[in-house]
Design a protein around this motif. Structure first.
Motif, PDB file in Angstrom:
ATOM      1  N   THR A   1      -5.645   5.245   0.267  1.00 31.71           N
ATOM      2  CA  THR A   1      -4.882   4.227   0.980  1.00 31.71           C
ATOM      3  C   THR A   1      -4.822   4.537   2.468  1.00 31.71           C
ATOM      4  OG1 THR A   1      -3.543   3.851  -0.987  1.00 31.71           O
ATOM      5  CG2 THR A   1      -2.633   3.084   1.105  1.00 31.71           C
TER       6      THR A   1
ATOM      7  N   GLU B   1     -10.519  -8.629   0.694  1.00 30.19           N
ATOM      8  CA  GLU B   1      -9.348  -8.964  -0.119  1.00 30.19           C
ATOM      9  C   GLU B   1      -9.613 -10.252  -0.903  1.00 30.19           C
ATOM     10  OE1 GLU B   1      -4.527  -9.663   0.344  1.00 30.19           O
ATOM     11  OE2 GLU B   1      -5.770  -9.659   2.149  1.00 30.19           O
TER      12      GLU B   1
ATOM     13  N   ASN C   1      -6.975  -4.263  -1.862  1.00 28.26           N
ATOM     14  CA  ASN C   1      -5.563  -4.663  -1.931  1.00 28.26           C
ATOM     15  C   ASN C   1      -4.951  -4.527  -0.553  1.00 28.26           C
ATOM     16  OD1 ASN C   1      -5.022  -5.143  -4.721  1.00 28.26           O
ATOM     17  ND2 ASN C   1      -5.119  -2.934  -5.060  1.00 28.26           N
ATOM     18  N   ARG C   2      -4.109  -5.468  -0.188  1.00 28.68           N
ATOM     19  CA  ARG C   2      -3.335  -5.394   1.058  1.00 28.68           C
ATOM     20  C   ARG C   2      -1.869  -5.346   0.664  1.00 28.68           C
ATOM     21  NH1 ARG C   2      -0.482  -8.910   4.471  1.00 28.68           N
ATOM     22  NH2 ARG C   2      -0.722  -8.432   6.686  1.00 28.68           N
ATOM     23  N   THR C   3      -1.176  -4.298   1.100  1.00 29.88           N
ATOM     24  CA  THR C   3       0.247  -4.153   0.787  1.00 29.88           C
ATOM     25  C   THR C   3       1.030  -4.188   2.090  1.00 29.88           C
ATOM     26  OG1 THR C   3      -0.327  -2.774  -1.113  1.00 29.88           O
ATOM     27  CG2 THR C   3       1.974  -2.750  -0.390  1.00 29.88           C
ATOM     28  N   TYR C   4       1.942  -5.154   2.175  1.00 36.57           N
ATOM     29  CA  TYR C   4       2.756  -5.350   3.371  1.00 36.57           C
ATOM     30  C   TYR C   4       4.155  -4.801   3.120  1.00 36.57           C
ATOM     31  CZ  TYR C   4       5.543  -7.751   6.916  1.00 36.57           C
ATOM     32  OH  TYR C   4       6.413  -8.038   7.925  1.00 36.57           O
ATOM     33  N   TYR C   5       4.640  -3.986   4.045  1.00 37.29           N
ATOM     34  CA  TYR C   5       5.998  -3.441   3.978  1.00 37.29           C
ATOM     35  C   TYR C   5       6.799  -4.022   5.142  1.00 37.29           C
ATOM     36  CZ  TYR C   5       3.768  -0.051   0.908  1.00 37.29           C
ATOM     37  OH  TYR C   5       3.054   0.553  -0.104  1.00 37.29           O
TER      38      TYR C   5
ATOM     39  N   TYR D   1      -3.999  -0.596   3.016  1.00 38.43           N
ATOM     40  CA  TYR D   1      -5.139  -1.119   2.268  1.00 38.43           C
ATOM     41  C   TYR D   1      -5.653  -0.041   1.330  1.00 38.43           C
ATOM     42  CZ  TYR D   1      -5.020  -4.718   5.815  1.00 38.43           C
ATOM     43  OH  TYR D   1      -4.615  -5.729   6.637  1.00 38.43           O
TER      44      TYR D   1
END
Length: 121
Positions: A37, A62, A68-72, A81
């Motif tokens: 990641t 994507e 995968n794109r993970t937004y926090y 990513y």
């Protein structure tokens, strides 16, 4: 060129190879496979790619289900990513291609020099 009767899936195969075979997509997959990641700026720094090109490449990867794109929602926002299961399955062929390139860099350089010398003459 094969027509649709002889190769009904050639157009679709061409679409897939155009996406996964472009240099930035390959380098993003190799980077995520090697480091796991990563945040956007880590990828940008590792690859020496422009922000715009990396953004476009990641969106396409994507969309194709490879990344995968993970937004926090933190301040500042954090986006990471990583490879999806499909992206993980792409690791082996990309590694083989990358290793082939590394193993043959000198031969390719020599071939280019020889070719350029012939063309100049």
């Amino acid at each position: 060129m094969l027509d649709d009767d002889r190769c009904p899936d050639c157009h679709r195969i061409n679409e897939v190879l155009s996406r996964v075979g472009d240099r930035w997509s390959v380098l993003v997959v190799i980077s995520l496979a090697q480091y796991g990641t990563l945040r956007f700026n880590e990828l940008k720094r590792n690859l020496g790619i422009s922000q715009r090109m990396l953004s476009l490449t990641l969106k396409e990867l994507e969309r194709d289900g490879l990344v995968n794109r993970t937004y926090y929602p933190t301040i500042p926002p954090k986006v990471e990513y990583d490879l999806t299961e499909l992206g993980q399955s792409f690791r082996e062929p990309v590694s083989v291609l990358g290793n082939w390139a590394m193993d043959n860099l000198l031969k390719i350089d020599e071939a280019r020099v020889a070719y350029d010398e012939k063309v100049v003459d």
